[in-house]
Design an enzyme around this catalytic site. Structure first.
Site, PDB file in Angstrom:
ATOM      1  N   SER A 181      36.702  49.273 -11.468  1.00  0.00           N
ATOM      2  CA  SER A 181      37.443  48.987 -12.318  1.00  0.00           C
ATOM      3  C   SER A 181      38.410  47.774 -12.110  1.00  0.00           C
ATOM      4  O   SER A 181      38.633  47.131 -12.954  1.00  0.00           O
ATOM      5  CB  SER A 181      38.530  50.298 -12.703  1.00  0.00           C
ATOM      6  OG  SER A 181      39.407  50.301 -11.592  1.00  0.00           O
TER       7      SER A 181
ATOM      8  N   ASN B  57      41.607  41.373  -0.252  1.00  0.00           N
ATOM      9  CA  ASN B  57      41.394  42.920  -0.220  1.00  0.00           C
ATOM     10  C   ASN B  57      42.565  43.476  -1.274  1.00  0.00           C
ATOM     11  O   ASN B  57      43.782  43.181  -1.063  1.00  0.00           O
ATOM     12  CB  ASN B  57      41.272  43.713   1.086  1.00  0.00           C
ATOM     13  CG  ASN B  57      41.048  45.096   0.617  1.00  0.00           C
ATOM     14  OD1 ASN B  57      40.297  45.676  -0.255  1.00  0.00           O
ATOM     15  ND2 ASN B  57      41.490  46.119   1.596  1.00  0.00           N
TER      16      ASN B  57
ATOM     17  N   HIS C 157      44.235  47.302  -1.573  1.00  0.00           N
ATOM     18  CA  HIS C 157      44.531  48.662  -0.930  1.00  0.00           C
ATOM     19  C   HIS C 157      45.694  49.430  -1.729  1.00  0.00           C
ATOM     20  O   HIS C 157      46.789  48.855  -1.997  1.00  0.00           O
ATOM     21  CB  HIS C 157      45.135  48.340   0.297  1.00  0.00           C
ATOM     22  CG  HIS C 157      45.136  49.651   1.076  1.00  0.00           C
ATOM     23  ND1 HIS C 157      43.908  50.307   1.762  1.00  0.00           N
ATOM     24  CD2 HIS C 157      46.029  50.474   1.547  1.00  0.00           C
ATOM     25  CE1 HIS C 157      44.422  51.291   2.511  1.00  0.00           C
ATOM     26  NE2 HIS C 157      45.559  51.447   2.524  1.00  0.00           N
TER      27      HIS C 157
ATOM     28  N   GLU D 122      47.169  48.088  -9.724  1.00  0.00           N
ATOM     29  CA  GLU D 122      46.129  47.466  -9.145  1.00  0.00           C
ATOM     30  C   GLU D 122      45.540  46.229 -10.032  1.00  0.00           C
ATOM     31  O   GLU D 122      45.517  44.976  -9.738  1.00  0.00           O
ATOM     32  CB  GLU D 122      45.296  47.965  -8.406  1.00  0.00           C
ATOM     33  CG  GLU D 122      45.457  48.993  -7.328  1.00  0.00           C
ATOM     34  CD  GLU D 122      44.429  49.695  -6.765  1.00  0.00           C
ATOM     35  OE1 GLU D 122      43.311  49.241  -6.701  1.00  0.00           O
ATOM     36  OE2 GLU D 122      44.530  50.928  -6.282  1.00  0.00           O
TER      37      GLU D 122
ATOM     38  N   ASP E 100      42.959  46.562   7.226  1.00  0.00           N
ATOM     39  CA  ASP E 100      44.250  46.743   6.311  1.00  0.00           C
ATOM     40  C   ASP E 100      45.354  45.686   6.917  1.00  0.00           C
ATOM     41  O   ASP E 100      46.639  46.370   6.402  1.00  0.00           O
ATOM     42  CB  ASP E 100      44.586  47.885   5.511  1.00  0.00           C
ATOM     43  CG  ASP E 100      43.524  48.579   4.900  1.00  0.00           C
ATOM     44  OD1 ASP E 100      42.605  47.739   4.343  1.00  0.00           O
ATOM     45  OD2 ASP E 100      43.342  49.812   5.080  1.00  0.00           O
TER      46      ASP E 100
ATOM     47  N   MET F 148      33.773  49.846   0.729  1.00  0.00           N
ATOM     48  CA  MET F 148      33.941  50.810   1.334  1.00  0.00           C
ATOM     49  C   MET F 148      33.538  50.568   2.890  1.00  0.00           C
ATOM     50  O   MET F 148      33.243  51.387   3.748  1.00  0.00           O
ATOM     51  CB  MET F 148      33.597  52.142   1.017  1.00  0.00           C
ATOM     52  CG  MET F 148      34.065  52.865  -0.178  1.00  0.00           C
ATOM     53  SD  MET F 148      35.807  52.823  -0.074  1.00  0.00           S
ATOM     54  CE  MET F 148      36.231  54.370   0.859  1.00  0.00           C
TER      55      MET F 148
ATOM     56  N   ILE G 126      33.512  48.002   6.520  1.00  0.00           N
ATOM     57  CA  ILE G 126      34.229  47.309   7.242  1.00  0.00           C
ATOM     58  C   ILE G 126      33.565  46.004   7.868  1.00  0.00           C
ATOM     59  O   ILE G 126      32.408  46.091   8.498  1.00  0.00           O
ATOM     60  CB  ILE G 126      34.856  47.807   8.591  1.00  0.00           C
ATOM     61  CG1 ILE G 126      35.871  49.069   7.926  1.00  0.00           C
ATOM     62  CG2 ILE G 126      35.652  46.911   9.437  1.00  0.00           C
ATOM     63  CD1 ILE G 126      36.398  50.016   9.015  1.00  0.00           C
ATOM     64  N   LEU G 127      33.906  44.826   7.261  1.00  0.00           N
ATOM     65  CA  LEU G 127      33.101  43.642   7.581  1.00  0.00           C
ATOM     66  C   LEU G 127      33.408  43.277   8.932  1.00  0.00           C
ATOM     67  O   LEU G 127      34.496  43.667   9.649  1.00  0.00           O
ATOM     68  CB  LEU G 127      33.673  42.653   6.624  1.00  0.00           C
ATOM     69  CG  LEU G 127      33.327  42.762   5.175  1.00  0.00           C
ATOM     70  CD1 LEU G 127      33.966  41.833   4.288  1.00  0.00           C
ATOM     71  CD2 LEU G 127      31.615  42.743   4.868  1.00  0.00           C
TER      72      LEU G 127
END
Ligand code: GRF
Length: 193
Positions: free
Chosen positions: A21, A112, A114, A179, A150, A95, A97-98
């Site tokens: 979304s 990002n 959150h 958001e 984060d 979802m 983690i880079l």
């Protein structure tokens, strides 16, 4: 800060894992004349992500990488992104983690969103944790991505009031609405537009 170079839009990739979304709201934003970005690529780690449909609807190239071999997938993504001259990466419900290496390649160019008022409630289950702590407010944050989860520099936040009989589901819904407004605003802020 990323610099905008005149009227040409900044090429952007959006990374998703699920519903998408936020991706949809970013596509709508990018289609505005005044928007500083154009979305050139959608990346997902999940071939079943509903959000991939927006790639089809809006005719944006989409690629799925399974991330079972993370460093291999990341190398291929880096190639794609550089090849397409993409200058901004927006994580939107992605979802994975880079790796530090990946992030180093795009320093200051990965954002990002959150669903909490960071630095509170990093990680998962943010709604339940906010409710269990009897918070009066929660909300959402757009931040730069660094190598700690984060924890990158905050760009913008929006507070959401927690009601009396709030459930994790109702709170998630309320925050998601915010958001969709916050991410475009934060992008404008990054590009000073
Ligand atoms: C959003 O709540 C976002 O903050 C979090 O994952 C969720 C993604 O939702 N990172 P959607 O896929 O954009 O609908």
């Amino acid at each position: 800060m990323v610099q905008s170079t005149g009227p040409k839009k900044i090429k952007c990739a959006v990374f998703i894992s699920g519903t998408g979304s936020n991706l949809k709201s970013l596509i709508r934003f990018s289609n505005k004349k005044s928007s500083p970005i154009s979305i050139e690529l959608i990346i997902s780690d999940n071939s079943k992500a509903k959000g991939l449909n927006f790639g089809k609807i809006f005719k944006i190239s989409s690629k799925v990488f399974d991330f079972n071999n993370k460093s291999f997938s990341e190398k291929k993504i880096i190639y794609e992104i550089k090849h397409k001259d993409i200058k901004l990466i927006c994580l939107a419900g992605f979802m994975r983690i880079l790796s530090k290496d990946f992030i180093k390649n795009f320093k200051g160019k990965i954002l990002n969103i959150h669903p909490s008022l960071l630095p509170k409630y990093k990680g998962l289950n943010t709604y339940q944790r906010a409710l269990s702590n009897n918070e009066k407010y929660s909300g959402c944050t757009v931040h730069f991505v660094n190598s700690r989860l984060d924890s990158g520099k905050i760009i913008l936040q929006k507070k959401v009031k927690i009601s009396k009989n709030e459930t994790p589901k109702s709170l998630a819904k309320k925050i998601l609405i915010q958001e969709h407004k916050l991410y475009p605003k934060a992008i404008r802020k990054v590009f000073n537009l």
